[in-house]
Structures are given as structure tokens and as C-alpha cells.
Write a protein that holds these residues in place. Structure first.
Motif, mmCIF file in Angstrom:
data_model
loop_
_atom_site.group_PDB
_atom_site.id
_atom_site.type_symbol
_atom_site.label_atom_id
_atom_site.label_comp_id
_atom_site.label_asym_id
_atom_site.label_seq_id
_atom_site.Cartn_x
_atom_site.Cartn_y
_atom_site.Cartn_z
ATOM 1 N N ASN A 3 38.698 53.354 32.194
ATOM 2 C CA ASN A 3 38.067 52.390 33.584
ATOM 3 C C ASN A 3 37.811 51.085 33.533
ATOM 4 O O ASN A 3 38.007 50.075 33.924
ATOM 5 N N LYS A 4 36.426 50.732 32.507
ATOM 6 C CA LYS A 4 35.840 49.738 32.212
ATOM 7 C C LYS A 4 36.949 48.817 31.737
ATOM 8 O O LYS A 4 37.595 47.340 32.220
ATOM 9 N N LEU A 5 37.452 48.964 30.157
ATOM 10 C CA LEU A 5 38.909 48.280 29.847
ATOM 11 C C LEU A 5 39.745 47.571 31.352
ATOM 12 O O LEU A 5 40.130 46.587 31.497
ATOM 13 N N HIS A 6 40.246 48.601 32.204
ATOM 14 C CA HIS A 6 40.987 48.501 33.416
ATOM 15 C C HIS A 6 40.249 47.279 34.423
ATOM 16 O O HIS A 6 41.267 46.200 35.164
ATOM 17 N N TRP A 7 39.247 47.098 34.405
ATOM 18 C CA TRP A 7 38.663 46.041 35.537
ATOM 19 C C TRP A 7 38.198 44.957 34.668
ATOM 20 O O TRP A 7 38.493 44.199 35.355
ATOM 21 N N GLU A 8 37.263 45.284 33.882
ATOM 22 C CA GLU A 8 38.065 44.393 33.534
ATOM 23 C C GLU A 8 39.174 42.993 33.538
ATOM 24 O O GLU A 8 38.774 42.113 33.315
ATOM 25 N N GLN A 9 39.836 43.599 33.314
ATOM 26 C CA GLN A 9 41.373 43.227 32.909
ATOM 27 C C GLN A 9 42.032 42.410 33.969
ATOM 28 O O GLN A 9 42.527 41.509 34.232
ATOM 29 N N VAL A 10 41.526 43.503 35.138
ATOM 30 C CA VAL A 10 41.435 42.798 36.605
ATOM 31 C C VAL A 10 40.902 41.946 36.985
ATOM 32 O O VAL A 10 41.433 40.265 37.653
ATOM 33 N N TYR A 11 39.661 41.118 36.757
ATOM 34 C CA TYR A 11 38.616 40.173 36.639
ATOM 35 C C TYR A 11 39.429 39.570 36.227
ATOM 36 O O TYR A 11 38.660 37.965 36.176
ATOM 37 N N GLN A 12 40.010 39.442 34.960
ATOM 38 C CA GLN A 12 40.332 38.670 33.980
ATOM 39 C C GLN A 12 41.532 37.821 34.832
ATOM 40 O O GLN A 12 41.325 36.590 33.834
ATOM 41 N N THR A 13 42.291 38.894 34.950
ATOM 42 C CA THR A 13 43.269 38.252 35.444
ATOM 43 C C THR A 13 44.269 37.457 36.939
ATOM 44 O O THR A 13 44.877 36.857 36.644
ATOM 45 N N ARG A 14 43.118 37.836 37.491
ATOM 46 C CA ARG A 14 43.359 37.829 39.063
ATOM 47 C C ARG A 14 41.711 36.904 40.322
ATOM 48 O O ARG A 14 40.592 37.224 39.301
ATOM 49 N N ASP A 15 42.247 36.411 40.236
ATOM 50 C CA ASP A 15 41.347 35.909 41.109
ATOM 51 C C ASP A 15 40.690 36.554 42.012
ATOM 52 O O ASP A 15 41.255 36.997 42.838
#
Length: 205
Positions: A3-15
């Protein structure tokens, strides 16, 4: 993927302003918190606060004891950068609330618009409630928004558990009394309507 990696990627790749849950103003959260905690000395935790603007608005209203929890350090950093010098007045916790060691009876308000509907397992929901009951003072309040029963079945590519005030009461148990509930339709930046249920509970036991 965790879950942590998922949300890190969301905030890294989306405005921040493009994600489905984005609000330019946290009107409902702010109003409900103000109703049950008019004192600016209230201890308030925003669970899954991420890059939400709620913390900005609570600071502007004079609240002095704010903690923002999120799995994503990227999300928290975005919020800190947006707030600037005022971020020093906030406690930022990069943590999973299901594992975090909350001090007992420390909070007046437990706010969540982001986490509970992602807990699709009964064991997860039970752990969440145990932490919430431990952290909230008797008489403290839960301000929670979840996808309604006719809301989306997924969010950000993850399955969600939709709720009514009744299912929330069942999950929270007799330690919490339902104070109020109301329905709200959130419109995403892409124009999609997402029905939410907002509830306020008071810790009784």
C-alpha cells in the motif's frame, strides 16, 4: 505492491489537483470539525490527510494542535511545501495508522476522509477501530467521510468498502455513538460524481 509503494507512486506521478479525491476547499470536513471542536486547543488528527488542504484551513482558523498521518511521504512533503513556514506548527507522521502506537486518550478529533473505505477486510477495520478508540479521549469525536453504498467500487485502482451510517455504526460498535450523518456528492476534477456519507461519532466508552 505494498500500500505504501502504491500511494508513493500515485503522488509521484500525478498532480495533486488531478487526483479524484482532490478538493480545492475542505468545506465539509472543516465545518464538522468546527461544530464538535470549537476550541482552538483541540488535538486533531487527520488520518490519511496526504496533500489535502484541510490542514491549511484549520491553521487559518487558529487550531494549534494538528497532526497529519499518511503512508506517503511524498504527499506529506507536497503539503509542507504548499503551507510553507506554517508547516512547522503541524506534526507530520509518515505512518500506517493500523500499526502506529497512538498515545492513549490523546485526541479530541479523529478525522478521516481517505482511509477507512480502503479497509476491505474485517480484521483491518477492527484494528482501525481499536486504534481509534485507544487514541480518542472519552467524549472525543470521529469525523469520517466514506464512499456511500452507491459510490464507486474502486478508487485509484484499489477496491473499496462502501458504507452507510448503519454499517459504520456496526463497525465502530457500542463504544461510539452516531451524532449525525449526511450525504454529499463529491465531483472529481474529471467531472465524475462520487456519493459520500459523512458521519460524526462520539466516543462513549
Amino acid at each position: 505492491m505494498s500500500n505504501k509503494l502504491h500511494w508513493e507512486q500515485v503522488y509521484q506521478t500525478r498532480d495533486t489537483e488531478a487526483v479524484g479525491w482532490y478538493e480545492s476547499e475542505a468545506r465539509t470536513s472543516r465545518a464538522l470539525i468546527r461544530d464538535v471542536a470549537p476550541n482552538a486547543d483541540a488535538e486533531i488528527a487527520d488520518i490519511g490527510g496526504g496533500a489535502s488542504v484541510l490542514v491549511d484551513e484549520l491553521l487559518a482558523e487558529g487550531y494549534r494542535h494538528l497532526t497529519v498521518f499518511d503512508l506517503s511521504g511524498v504527499a506529506l512533503e507536497k503539503a509542507r511545501e504548499r503551507i510553507g513556514e506554517r508547516a512547522e506548527a503541524v506534526t507530520w507522521q509518515e505512518a500506517d495508522v493500523l500499526d502506529y502506537a497512538f498515545p492513549k486518550d490523546a485526541l479530541d478529533i479523529w478525522h478521516d476522509r481517505a482511509v477507512f473505505h480502503f479497509l476491505t477486510g474485517a480484521d483491518q477495520r477492527a484494528a482501525y477501530v481499536r486504534h481509534m478508540q485507544h487514541a480518542l479521549r472519552p467524549g472525543g469525536h470521529v469525523v469520517i467521510g466514506t464512499f456511500a453504498l452507491d459510490g464507486p467500487k474502486q478508487c485509484s485502482g484499489l477496491p473499496v468498502q462502501r458504507h452507510s451510517p448503519e454499517t459504520l455504526q456496526e463497525a465502530f460498535g457500542p463504544a461510539f455513538a452516531l451524532v449525525m450523518s449526511r450525504r454529499e456528492v463529491h465531483v472529481t476534477p474529471g467531472g465524475t460524481e462520487q456519493p459520500y456519507n459523512w458521519c460524526v461519532f462520539r466516543r462513549e466508552l
